[in-house]
Design a protein around this motif. Structure first.
Motif, PDB file in Angstrom:
ATOM      1  N   LEU A 130     -10.594  51.603  68.218  1.00 24.47           N
ATOM      2  CA  LEU A 130      -9.615  51.782  69.242  1.00 24.47           C
ATOM      3  C   LEU A 130      -9.273  53.188  69.528  1.00 24.47           C
ATOM      4  CD1 LEU A 130      -6.821  49.271  68.545  1.00 24.47           C
ATOM      5  CD2 LEU A 130      -8.345  48.894  70.324  1.00 24.47           C
ATOM      6  N   GLY A 133     -12.189  54.744  71.267  1.00 27.38           N
ATOM      7  CA  GLY A 133     -12.149  54.448  72.878  1.00 27.38           C
ATOM      8  C   GLY A 133     -11.199  55.097  73.755  1.00 27.38           C
ATOM      9  N   ASP A 134     -10.033  55.258  73.069  1.00 30.78           N
ATOM     10  CA  ASP A 134      -8.974  56.044  73.957  1.00 30.78           C
ATOM     11  C   ASP A 134      -9.367  57.365  73.889  1.00 30.78           C
ATOM     12  OD1 ASP A 134      -6.365  55.202  75.156  1.00 30.78           O
ATOM     13  OD2 ASP A 134      -5.612  56.859  73.791  1.00 30.78           O
ATOM     14  N   TYR A 186     -17.722  45.052  70.690  1.00 28.87           N
ATOM     15  CA  TYR A 186     -17.212  46.355  71.063  1.00 28.87           C
ATOM     16  C   TYR A 186     -17.950  46.879  72.402  1.00 28.87           C
ATOM     17  CZ  TYR A 186     -16.541  51.377  70.409  1.00 28.87           C
ATOM     18  OH  TYR A 186     -16.323  52.564  70.756  1.00 28.87           O
ATOM     19  N   ALA A 189     -16.713  45.403  75.459  1.00 36.20           N
ATOM     20  CA  ALA A 189     -15.427  46.011  75.968  1.00 36.20           C
ATOM     21  C   ALA A 189     -15.788  47.470  76.577  1.00 36.20           C
ATOM     22  CB  ALA A 189     -14.494  46.082  74.892  1.00 36.20           C
ATOM     23  N   VAL A 190     -16.540  48.224  75.839  1.00 40.36           N
ATOM     24  CA  VAL A 190     -16.954  49.587  76.612  1.00 40.36           C
ATOM     25  C   VAL A 190     -17.608  49.331  77.864  1.00 40.36           C
ATOM     26  CG1 VAL A 190     -18.610  51.477  76.154  1.00 40.36           C
ATOM     27  CG2 VAL A 190     -17.139  50.562  74.273  1.00 40.36           C
ATOM     28  N   SER A 193     -15.128  48.365  80.694  1.00 40.71           N
ATOM     29  CA  SER A 193     -14.206  49.542  80.633  1.00 40.71           C
ATOM     30  C   SER A 193     -14.779  50.545  81.641  1.00 40.71           C
ATOM     31  CB  SER A 193     -13.759  49.897  79.460  1.00 40.71           C
ATOM     32  OG  SER A 193     -12.789  51.223  79.522  1.00 40.71           O
ATOM     33  N   LEU A 261     -10.306  45.275  76.299  1.00 42.62           N
ATOM     34  CA  LEU A 261     -10.309  46.248  74.957  1.00 42.62           C
ATOM     35  C   LEU A 261      -9.558  45.351  73.970  1.00 42.62           C
ATOM     36  CD1 LEU A 261      -9.428  49.659  76.342  1.00 42.62           C
ATOM     37  CD2 LEU A 261     -11.869  48.687  76.064  1.00 42.62           C
ATOM     38  N   TYR A 262      -8.471  44.906  74.091  1.00 41.60           N
ATOM     39  CA  TYR A 262      -7.870  44.280  73.215  1.00 41.60           C
ATOM     40  C   TYR A 262      -8.275  42.772  73.026  1.00 41.60           C
ATOM     41  CZ  TYR A 262      -4.914  48.171  72.726  1.00 41.60           C
ATOM     42  OH  TYR A 262      -4.555  49.530  72.372  1.00 41.60           O
TER      43      TYR A 262
END
Length: 372
Positions: A130, A133-134, A186, A189-190, A193, A261-262
């Motif tokens: 996380l 990613g942030d 993962y 999500a990437v 995003s 992401l979550y």
């Protein structure tokens, strides 16, 4: 009203509000569990940041980074706003409950300590993913306010920190003990995003058109309709968990921005541990995150975003006839997300429901300040 409410800490308001709704005597036990799990998460982030700080110190010694004035004799320091790990904390608490490790009622032989240890290691890896990613988002957006450091330039600090975190994430994925589904979640999500980030420039242009055209003109009406169609009520395109939330304003864009992401974080937990966390829990977490993004982050960032970034807050304050109307719409939107999150959470999932109420109370405080 807002000023009176804000004198009472949001944490207390959330707890008392939940206690007023439930008579379950286990609430106090769950609050104790939250304290224990919070300490575990703090320990994990400290370990992660120690590794980041070692890499920053090496970069400083090699001449890539310089100390800020007054910090010449200090070791590299890196502190990060870790509010984004709240869902991981709630998930770790759920793992403790599944393992029978609950304060007061725990009995040694009935506690699955091996499952807890695995859950803690998965949480450590998820928190690192996380943060990675942030940090990627911070670099992409040139926004470096969420971390504190005694080194500069901040852009290079962010790059070194992200590289350090990514190295650990990749090591987790490459481990023989890590199921391939973890990496797949993962990467999913990437990808989604990044696809949303690719649309940021178009959204910025749309906001610029809305702000520059005179309200009530044909140009303004056309831009406003486009904001509603492409941003506020965009169709849901991806995701297995949701499909019936299209009635929620901004759901599709905010799901792609933060919700996915979550959702995939929770999928990573399930794949790594071989368990099901429950669809209601997962939906509650994602809706809570989106509500927090609008009610906390976007509201906080409005002074910087209002001329540059299309968010639900900048959209509503530009679409409304007046500021009071726009603020009231934002309040209703945030409350709707949090109400639905609370509805999806299990009745006895007190920690998730208290977290939802905590975000609600914090959001109401910030939204009140928008009006001011």
């Amino acid at each position: 009203m807002g000023s009176v409410r804000s004198r009472i800490p949001a944490t207390a308001r959330a707890l008392f509000g939940h206690l007023a709704e439930t008579k379950d005597p286990r609430v106090a036990t769950m609050v104790l569990l939250r304290s224990e799990v919070e300490s575990e998460i703090e320990s994990m982030t400290e370990r992660l940041f120690l590794r980041v700080e070692r890499d920053l110190q090496r970069a400083r010694e090699s001449g890539e980074l310089d100390p800020v004035p007054g910090a010449a004799d200090e070791q590299a320091r890196f502190d990060y706003d870790t509010r984004l790990v709240l869902p991981a904390m709630l998930t770790l608490a759920r793992i403790h409950v599944m393992a029978g490790n609950v304060p007061v009622s725990r009995v040694g032989s009935d506690v699955d300590r091996e499952f807890i240890a695995r859950g803690q290691q998965t949480t450590y890896n998820v928190v690192r993913a996380l943060l990675d990613g942030d940090m990627r988002d911070a670099i992409n957006d040139d926004e470096y306010e969420d971390f504190d450091t005694n080194l500069r330039p901040r852009e290079r600090v962010a790059e070194v920190a992200q590289e350090s975190l990514q190295e650990g994430v990749e090591a987790w994925f490459d481990s023989d003990d890590t199921p391939e589904e973890v990496r797949e979640s993962y990467q999913h999500a990437v990808e989604l995003s990044e696809r949303h980030q690719d649309e940021d420039e178009a959204f910025r242009d749309l906001l610029d058109r809305l702000r520059r055209s005179g309200e009530g003109t044909d140009e303004w009406e056309a831009a406003a309709d486009e904001v509603r169609e492409r941003y506020k009520f965009a169709p849901i395109e991806d995701g297995e968990l949701f499909g019936d939330e299209s009635d929620l304003p901004y759901f599709a864009t905010q799901y792609a921005r933060v919700g996915i992401l979550y959702e995939d974080m929770l999928n990573m937990y399930e794949a790594d541990l071989g368990v099901e966390l429950g669809e209601g829990f997962k939906r509650a977490i994602v809706l809570m995150v989106v509500g927090a993004q609008i009610g906390l982050d976007d509201t906080d960032d409005y002074p910087e975003d209002r001329g540059e970034q299309l968010t639900p807050v900048t959209a509503e304050l530009n679409l409304a006839d007046d500021r009071a109307t726009g603020v009231e719409r934002i309040r209703r939107i945030v409350e709707t997300y949090l109400d639905r999150a609370d509805d999806y959470a299990d009745e006895d999932d007190h920690l998730t429901r208290i977290a939802v109420e905590y975000i609600r109370q914090q959001s109401l405080d910030r939204i009140d300040r928008l009006q001011a």
